[in-house]
Design a protein around this motif. Structure first.
Motif, PDB file in Angstrom:
ATOM      1  N   UNK A  76      40.517  34.197  46.457  1.00 24.12           N
ATOM      2  CA  UNK A  76      40.845  35.706  46.212  1.00 24.12           C
ATOM      3  C   UNK A  76      40.143  36.734  47.278  1.00 24.12           C
ATOM      4  N   UNK A  77      39.154  36.375  48.226  1.00 21.61           N
ATOM      5  CA  UNK A  77      38.710  36.965  49.078  1.00 21.61           C
ATOM      6  C   UNK A  77      37.850  38.343  48.829  1.00 21.61           C
ATOM      7  N   UNK A  78      37.656  38.186  47.279  1.00 22.31           N
ATOM      8  CA  UNK A  78      36.926  39.378  46.602  1.00 22.31           C
ATOM      9  C   UNK A  78      35.560  38.858  46.409  1.00 22.31           C
ATOM     10  N   UNK A  79      34.633  39.554  45.993  1.00 20.83           N
ATOM     11  CA  UNK A  79      33.334  39.326  45.550  1.00 20.83           C
ATOM     12  C   UNK A  79      32.955  37.992  44.920  1.00 20.83           C
ATOM     13  N   UNK A  80      34.079  37.610  43.864  1.00 17.75           N
ATOM     14  CA  UNK A  80      34.023  36.442  43.340  1.00 17.75           C
ATOM     15  C   UNK A  80      34.321  35.054  43.959  1.00 17.75           C
ATOM     16  N   UNK A  81      34.738  35.361  45.375  1.00 14.23           N
ATOM     17  CA  UNK A  81      35.026  34.225  46.230  1.00 14.23           C
ATOM     18  C   UNK A  81      33.924  33.496  46.522  1.00 14.23           C
ATOM     19  N   UNK A  82      33.662  32.093  46.317  1.00  9.99           N
ATOM     20  CA  UNK A  82      32.432  31.462  46.747  1.00  9.99           C
ATOM     21  C   UNK A  82      32.118  31.544  48.069  1.00  9.99           C
ATOM     22  N   UNK A  83      32.871  31.815  49.128  1.00 16.11           N
ATOM     23  CA  UNK A  83      32.783  31.780  50.604  1.00 16.11           C
ATOM     24  C   UNK A  83      32.650  33.262  51.062  1.00 16.11           C
ATOM     25  N   UNK A  84      31.464  33.156  51.286  1.00 14.49           N
ATOM     26  CA  UNK A  84      31.100  34.773  51.942  1.00 14.49           C
ATOM     27  C   UNK A  84      32.005  35.264  53.078  1.00 14.49           C
ATOM     28  N   UNK A  85      32.285  34.417  54.073  1.00 14.94           N
ATOM     29  CA  UNK A  85      32.977  34.973  55.085  1.00 14.94           C
ATOM     30  C   UNK A  85      34.353  35.447  54.823  1.00 14.94           C
ATOM     31  N   UNK A  86      34.912  34.869  53.758  1.00 14.03           N
ATOM     32  CA  UNK A  86      36.225  35.526  53.239  1.00 14.03           C
ATOM     33  C   UNK A  86      36.113  36.697  52.626  1.00 14.03           C
ATOM     34  N   UNK A  87      35.178  36.940  51.944  1.00 16.12           N
ATOM     35  CA  UNK A  87      34.810  38.440  51.510  1.00 16.12           C
ATOM     36  C   UNK A  87      34.722  39.295  52.454  1.00 16.12           C
ATOM     37  N   UNK A  88      33.780  38.787  53.743  1.00 15.71           N
ATOM     38  CA  UNK A  88      33.818  39.854  54.887  1.00 15.71           C
ATOM     39  C   UNK A  88      35.226  39.898  55.605  1.00 15.71           C
ATOM     40  N   UNK A  89      35.826  38.720  55.826  1.00 17.59           N
ATOM     41  CA  UNK A  89      37.219  39.063  56.286  1.00 17.59           C
ATOM     42  C   UNK A  89      38.036  39.944  55.683  1.00 17.59           C
ATOM     43  N   UNK A 166      34.158  31.192  62.542  1.00 16.44           N
ATOM     44  CA  UNK A 166      34.212  29.686  62.208  1.00 16.44           C
ATOM     45  C   UNK A 166      34.325  29.421  60.716  1.00 16.44           C
ATOM     46  N   UNK A 167      33.542  29.892  59.954  1.00 15.87           N
ATOM     47  CA  UNK A 167      33.550  29.662  58.488  1.00 15.87           C
ATOM     48  C   UNK A 167      35.052  29.847  57.943  1.00 15.87           C
ATOM     49  N   UNK A 168      35.453  30.985  58.359  1.00 12.50           N
ATOM     50  CA  UNK A 168      36.908  31.642  57.743  1.00 12.50           C
ATOM     51  C   UNK A 168      37.955  30.552  58.142  1.00 12.50           C
TER      52      UNK A 168
END
Length: 189
Positions: A76-89, A166-168
């Motif tokens: 989702x790239x939203x706050x509910x996304x478990x991968x923090x770097x995607x939220x930042x992205x 890298x995480x993204x």
């Protein structure tokens, strides 16, 4: 089981290759041992990568060769996304692209900050000419090689920018691998 090229979307593979090239360039530019650019020039490749990374989701959503089950599991790239770097992205990609955000960011204060030294370079010819004419040289960011560190401020915490990049990329590679969307190096025609 043999794998056929027809199973894979050329457009999706091309966009993935573009993302991978942008990723490699961003990491090269962020590598402190090989810096040769100003802070803003270094961030150009990071902006490019984050934009492609964030919008890659749309490519998958629109691709008729991608299964609905894979589309249903897109991040989702939203706050509910478990991968923090995607939220930042998401926040950074939208911030870079739009002067005024239409969508609510995960954190309105998401920002890239940098600290540390820069080396400024002006040619001897330019220095001599300025001295002869009693002029002052105003060195700008484009005259520098930035040697410091890049971080992202997100939800009040500080993260290394190269780690976010890298995480993204790793997260996309895992997703693509899990859903058999990456064409193997060798395949049947």
């Amino acid at each position: 089981m043999p794998t056929s090229l027809q199973k894979y979307s050329r457009e999706l593979l091309d966009q993935y290759a573009r993302m991978k090239r942008a990723y490699n360039q961003a990491l090269t530019d962020l590598d402190s041992s090989t810096r040769s650019k100003s802070a803003q020039q270094t961030l150009d490749s990071v902006h490019e990568f984050l934009g492609i990374c964030y919008h890659f989701k749309e490519r998958i959503e629109e691709d008729p060769l991608v299964s609905q089950s894979a589309k249903d599991q897109l991040p989702t790239f939203l706050v509910d996304d478990k991968i923090l770097s995607r939220q930042i992205c998401r926040d950074l990609a939208n911030k870079f692209k739009h002067s005024k955000l239409k969508r609510k960011p995960n954190d309105p204060n998401t920002d890239i900050v940098y600290s540390g030294p820069a080396v400024f370079s002006v040619s001897t010819k330019e220095l001599d000419a300025a001295a002869r004419n009693g002029k002052v040289i105003h060195a700008g960011d484009e005259d520098s090689i930035y040697l410091g560190d890049f971080h992202v401020i997100y939800l009040g915490s500080k993260y290394r920018l190269d780690g976010v990049v890298k995480e993204c990329m790793t997260a996309w590679e895992i997703f693509l691998g899990d859903h058999d969307l990456l064409m193997p190096r060798t395949s049947d025609r």
